[in-house]
Design a protein around this motif. Structure first.
Motif, PDB file in Angstrom:
ATOM      1  N   SER A 229       0.845  -1.080  -0.105  1.00 51.46           N
ATOM      2  CA  SER A 229       0.097  -0.184  -0.004  1.00 51.46           C
ATOM      3  C   SER A 229       0.565   0.943  -0.401  1.00 51.46           C
ATOM      4  O   SER A 229       1.823   0.989   0.104  1.00 51.46           O
ATOM      5  CB  SER A 229      -0.262  -0.179   1.060  1.00 51.46           C
ATOM      6  OG  SER A 229       0.066   0.449   2.688  1.00 51.46           O
ATOM      7  N   GLY A 230       0.246   2.484  -0.031  1.00 53.88           N
ATOM      8  CA  GLY A 230       1.465   3.326  -0.326  1.00 53.88           C
ATOM      9  C   GLY A 230       1.405   4.110   0.893  1.00 53.88           C
ATOM     10  O   GLY A 230       3.066   4.785   1.596  1.00 53.88           O
ATOM     11  N   LEU A 231       0.686   3.433   2.372  1.00 48.66           N
ATOM     12  CA  LEU A 231       1.424   3.451   3.136  1.00 48.66           C
ATOM     13  C   LEU A 231       2.436   2.885   3.887  1.00 48.66           C
ATOM     14  O   LEU A 231       3.363   3.119   4.788  1.00 48.66           O
ATOM     15  CB  LEU A 231      -0.312   3.613   4.743  1.00 48.66           C
ATOM     16  CG  LEU A 231       0.141   4.351   6.123  1.00 48.66           C
ATOM     17  CD1 LEU A 231       0.037   5.791   5.770  1.00 48.66           C
ATOM     18  CD2 LEU A 231      -1.683   4.223   6.619  1.00 48.66           C
ATOM     19  N   ALA A 232       2.544   1.897   3.650  1.00 52.98           N
ATOM     20  CA  ALA A 232       3.786   0.320   3.004  1.00 52.98           C
ATOM     21  C   ALA A 232       4.835   1.154   2.776  1.00 52.98           C
ATOM     22  O   ALA A 232       6.047   1.075   3.529  1.00 52.98           O
ATOM     23  CB  ALA A 232       3.016  -0.992   2.433  1.00 52.98           C
ATOM     24  N   ALA A 233       4.513   2.142   1.667  1.00 44.28           N
ATOM     25  CA  ALA A 233       6.212   2.652   0.813  1.00 44.28           C
ATOM     26  C   ALA A 233       6.424   3.367   1.407  1.00 44.28           C
ATOM     27  O   ALA A 233       7.566   3.671   2.441  1.00 44.28           O
ATOM     28  CB  ALA A 233       5.357   3.472  -0.476  1.00 44.28           C
ATOM     29  N   TYR A 234       5.116   4.811   2.064  1.00 44.05           N
ATOM     30  CA  TYR A 234       5.974   5.665   3.344  1.00 44.05           C
ATOM     31  C   TYR A 234       6.758   5.362   4.141  1.00 44.05           C
ATOM     32  O   TYR A 234       7.864   5.771   4.989  1.00 44.05           O
ATOM     33  CB  TYR A 234       5.169   6.741   4.423  1.00 44.05           C
ATOM     34  CG  TYR A 234       3.980   7.407   3.207  1.00 44.05           C
ATOM     35  CD1 TYR A 234       5.573   8.356   2.734  1.00 44.05           C
ATOM     36  CD2 TYR A 234       3.324   7.321   2.310  1.00 44.05           C
ATOM     37  CE1 TYR A 234       4.450   8.970   1.538  1.00 44.05           C
ATOM     38  CE2 TYR A 234       2.523   8.113   1.315  1.00 44.05           C
ATOM     39  CZ  TYR A 234       3.410   9.100   1.086  1.00 44.05           C
ATOM     40  OH  TYR A 234       2.451   9.840  -0.203  1.00 44.05           O
ATOM     41  N   ALA A 235       6.404   3.908   4.967  1.00 48.44           N
ATOM     42  CA  ALA A 235       7.012   3.586   6.372  1.00 48.44           C
ATOM     43  C   ALA A 235       8.050   2.947   6.100  1.00 48.44           C
ATOM     44  O   ALA A 235       9.299   3.074   6.901  1.00 48.44           O
ATOM     45  CB  ALA A 235       5.922   2.946   7.400  1.00 48.44           C
ATOM     46  N   LEU A 236       8.337   2.098   4.855  1.00 51.95           N
ATOM     47  CA  LEU A 236       9.758   1.432   4.179  1.00 51.95           C
ATOM     48  C   LEU A 236      10.671   2.438   4.043  1.00 51.95           C
ATOM     49  O   LEU A 236      12.162   2.224   4.833  1.00 51.95           O
ATOM     50  CB  LEU A 236       9.615   0.575   2.887  1.00 51.95           C
ATOM     51  CG  LEU A 236      10.790   0.080   2.649  1.00 51.95           C
ATOM     52  CD1 LEU A 236      11.215  -0.811   3.395  1.00 51.95           C
ATOM     53  CD2 LEU A 236      10.557  -0.781   1.332  1.00 51.95           C
ATOM     54  N   LYS A 237      10.165   4.065   3.344  1.00 51.00           N
ATOM     55  CA  LYS A 237      11.574   5.406   3.435  1.00 51.00           C
ATOM     56  C   LYS A 237      11.723   5.811   4.546  1.00 51.00           C
ATOM     57  O   LYS A 237      13.332   5.795   5.132  1.00 51.00           O
ATOM     58  CB  LYS A 237      10.210   6.392   2.443  1.00 51.00           C
ATOM     59  CG  LYS A 237      10.144   6.186   1.030  1.00 51.00           C
ATOM     60  CD  LYS A 237       9.684   6.544   0.497  1.00 51.00           C
ATOM     61  CE  LYS A 237      10.477   8.622   0.667  1.00 51.00           C
ATOM     62  NZ  LYS A 237       9.571   9.555  -0.643  1.00 51.00           N
ATOM     63  N   ALA A 238      10.941   5.487   5.694  1.00 46.20           N
ATOM     64  CA  ALA A 238      11.389   6.121   7.081  1.00 46.20           C
ATOM     65  C   ALA A 238      12.639   5.062   8.451  1.00 46.20           C
ATOM     66  O   ALA A 238      14.121   5.129   7.668  1.00 46.20           O
ATOM     67  CB  ALA A 238      10.615   6.147   7.608  1.00 46.20           C
ATOM     68  N   LYS A 239      12.191   3.762   7.418  1.00 47.96           N
ATOM     69  CA  LYS A 239      13.048   2.351   7.545  1.00 47.96           C
ATOM     70  C   LYS A 239      14.039   2.701   6.898  1.00 47.96           C
ATOM     71  O   LYS A 239      15.706   2.455   7.255  1.00 47.96           O
ATOM     72  CB  LYS A 239      12.551   1.563   7.571  1.00 47.96           C
ATOM     73  CG  LYS A 239      11.378   0.471   9.280  1.00 47.96           C
ATOM     74  CD  LYS A 239      11.261  -0.332   8.727  1.00 47.96           C
ATOM     75  CE  LYS A 239      12.329  -1.469   9.499  1.00 47.96           C
ATOM     76  NZ  LYS A 239      12.177  -1.594  10.459  1.00 47.96           N
TER      77      LYS A 239
END
Length: 578
Positions: A229-239
């Motif tokens: 999902s888009g939210l998962a992509a935002y989270a992975l960018k943060a990690k």
């Protein structure tokens, strides 16, 4: 590395996620290229297939934890944490081939299906659905490519002998074997840039979250939860940004990298509705909004309970938390147990502890999952001679540390003597990206970038202290004087945050990589356990015992590239020290 050419591996089932053993039993169909490229539904299986590599990886996570000071397996010593490591016996060797196989498969999809504008449904009247599905699968492809790249960077990123910080060889298309064998490692920063570019495309193509029903929200409905999902992509960018800013990969301590990591984490928090309280711990909850990327579930699962339950609950007790981890849990008021203001009493060490201790660990005299009167099962007997000691309920089972792992487990009843109806299976949720991880990353990055945990820097919406408070509030700390004390300076806050990360993410496969990126792994303590004796007055005595050695060196901040890959490709530079 094995590179297949004309044969595409397609899973013919839907993407319902089951236990690890059931993955091996999935029916696999080897479908030739010309069939895939003329069948809309089969072509999407190229992407669906990849998810199975990243789902229900509890066993892998636990094995990773055995490499740290958090726990051991109950049946064998953790050899790699006590002695020699090398390019041929790195437990992460599989990541290299798996990641490149998946990247190749993704490029097959892009070249053979997406770029050919192959429709999913060929009948008329499905234009909107087709458009959404084409976009979604392309977004999924880029997210899964970024995830494979992230695993390569997390595991194999490190300096060459010359000191240049390297990542992995970036691949831009389908390679033949001879092309692969000529690749060189890109710089660490180039790899970060590549991952971020892939994730930005994924964000543009994917729904932020999957919600609603299929009629109202075709292709983006709640039934698709578990996909990227888009939210998962935002989270992975943060990690990815957090690791890039960390001491092992940011030797000059470029503070702008810490600031960037905090900004990516803040972007996720804002996209997720702002800084909100975390949901209660519930490992069978299929609708927990804190689970940013959770994999599809097995709705009829008890394999983990049978593996982890103590012997008297008819389990194998296979994972044993260490006394070191137990000592990391604060008291019920949030103070470390060695703090002068703590209420901790070493004669009754399991009384008045942080709420997470009771949810994550089976301990002597424990009898509670969630019932108000704490009577879910008979009191555990982990003392010498007790039912949950070696030779008790099962003469071949027991714990090496005095504890069993409770985290992730549901309240099930396997007692064959029970005649009334009991619950023996419940859904199992496996989470790859979770909100607590992002909160912890934000607080860490902001503290490192600005050094004032209680002060709000320009351009940010939340202080590091505010965000860490959300983690501790879920642990039952409505007031938190120790957080107030620790937030007075950068160093104390850093120490508190590292401990909170250790507790929150224990047995999620994170600590080994945290210890490496912090350059702390060579300083961890040997594994301790506890020997418990029952006294004549029914009280207990506790004695710490040695369980396993931990013997890491500074070179373990980085891991060796697989020796087999170095033989295939002499252009690959090995990490420093290997």
């Amino acid at each position: 590395m094995k590179l297949t050419n004309k044969i595409l591996t397609i899973i013919t089932l839907t993407i319902g996620i089951t236990s690890c053993s059931e993955f091996l039993e999935d029916e696999i169909q080897y479908t030739r290229e010309e069939v895939v490229t003329t069948s809309g539904l089969k072509s999407r299986g190229i992407i669906d297939d990849i998810y199975t590599d990243y789902s229900f990886r509890y066993t892998t996570d636990f094995s990773n934890e055995y490499l740290t000071d958090n726990g051991v397996a109950n049946d064998t010593e953790t050899i790699l944490a006590t002695g020699y490591w090398g390019p041929t016996n790195n437990p992460y060797n599989y990541v290299w081939q798996q990641s490149y196989d998946n990247i190749r498969q993704i490029y097959q999809y892009i070249d053979l299906v997406h770029n050919q504008d192959l429709q999913v449904y060929l009948s008329e009247g499905n234009q909107i659905l087709n458009e959404r599905l084409i976009d979604r699968y392309y977004g999924e492809a880029l997210f899964l490519k970024a995830w494979a790249e992230w695993e390569l960077l997390k595991v194999f990123g490190g300096p060459s002998e010359s000191g240049e910080m390297l990542g992995f060889p970036i691949v831009n298309g389908i390679l033949e074997n001879e092309e692969y064998a000529s690749l060189s490692r890109n710089t660490y920063d180039e790899c970060v840039t590549q991952i971020m570019e892939d994730l930005d495309i994924a964000i543009a193509k994917l729904p932020l979250v999957y919600e609603g029903d299929e009629n109202a929200n075709p292709a983006f409905s709640a039934t698709e939860t578990g996909r990227a999902s888009g939210l998962a992509a935002y989270a992975l960018k943060a990690k990815v940004a957090l690791y890039a800013a960390s001491p092992a990969f940011n030797p000059s301590n470029d503070l702008s990298k810490w600031e960037l990591a905090a900004s990516y984490a803040q972007e996720l928090i804002v996209q997720n509705g702002g800084l909100r309280s975390l949901q209660s711990f519930d490992f069978d909850n299929e609708t927990n909004s804190d689970h940013i990327w959770r994999m599809r579930n097995d709705r009829n699962n008890n394999a983990l309970e049978k593996s982890l339950y103590p012997p008297s609950l008819f389990g194998s007790g296979s994972v044993n938390p260490s006394q070191n981890l137990i000592d990391a849990f604060p008291d019920a008021n949030g103070y470390p147990i060695d703090n002068g203001l703590s209420t901790y009493n070493n004669t009754v060490p399991y009384v008045s502890r942080d709420e997470r201790f009771y949810k994550f660990v089976f301990y002597n005299d424990d009898q509670c999952f969630e019932s108000a009167d704490c009577s879910d099962f008979n009191a555990l007997e982990i003392y010498e001679g007790g039912m949950d000691y070696y030779g008790g309920f099962n003469n071949s089972l027991g714990t090496r540390t005095g504890y069993y792992l409770k985290k992730y487990l549901n309240n099930l009843n396997f007692d064959p003597s029970v005649t009334t109806a009991v619950t023996t299976t419940l859904p199992k949720v496996y989470v790859q990206l979770e909100l607590n991880d992002i909160y912890l990353g934000y607080a860490e990055a902001l503290n490192e970038a600005f050094g004032e945990p209680s002060i709000l820097p320009a351009g940010f919406n939340f202080t590091a202290k505010e965000v860490l408070a959300k983690i501790r509030q879920r642990a039952g700390l409505s007031t938190d004087p120790y957080l107030d004390i620790s937030a007075a300076n950068q160093s104390d806050f850093r120490n508190l945050l590292k401990n909170e990360r250790r507790i929150e993410l224990c047995f999620a496969g994170e600590r080994f990589h945290d210890l490496r990126r912090w350059k702390d792994i060579d300083n961890i303590e040997d594994i301790k356990g506890v020997k418990i004796s029952k006294n004549s007055d029914d009280t207990f005595s506790f004695e710490n015992i040695d369980v396993e050695r931990r013997n890491y060196e500074a070179k373990n901040y980085y891991l060796p590239l697989p020796y087999s890959e170095l033989l295939i490709n002499t252009n690959l530079k090995q990490n420093q020290g290997w």
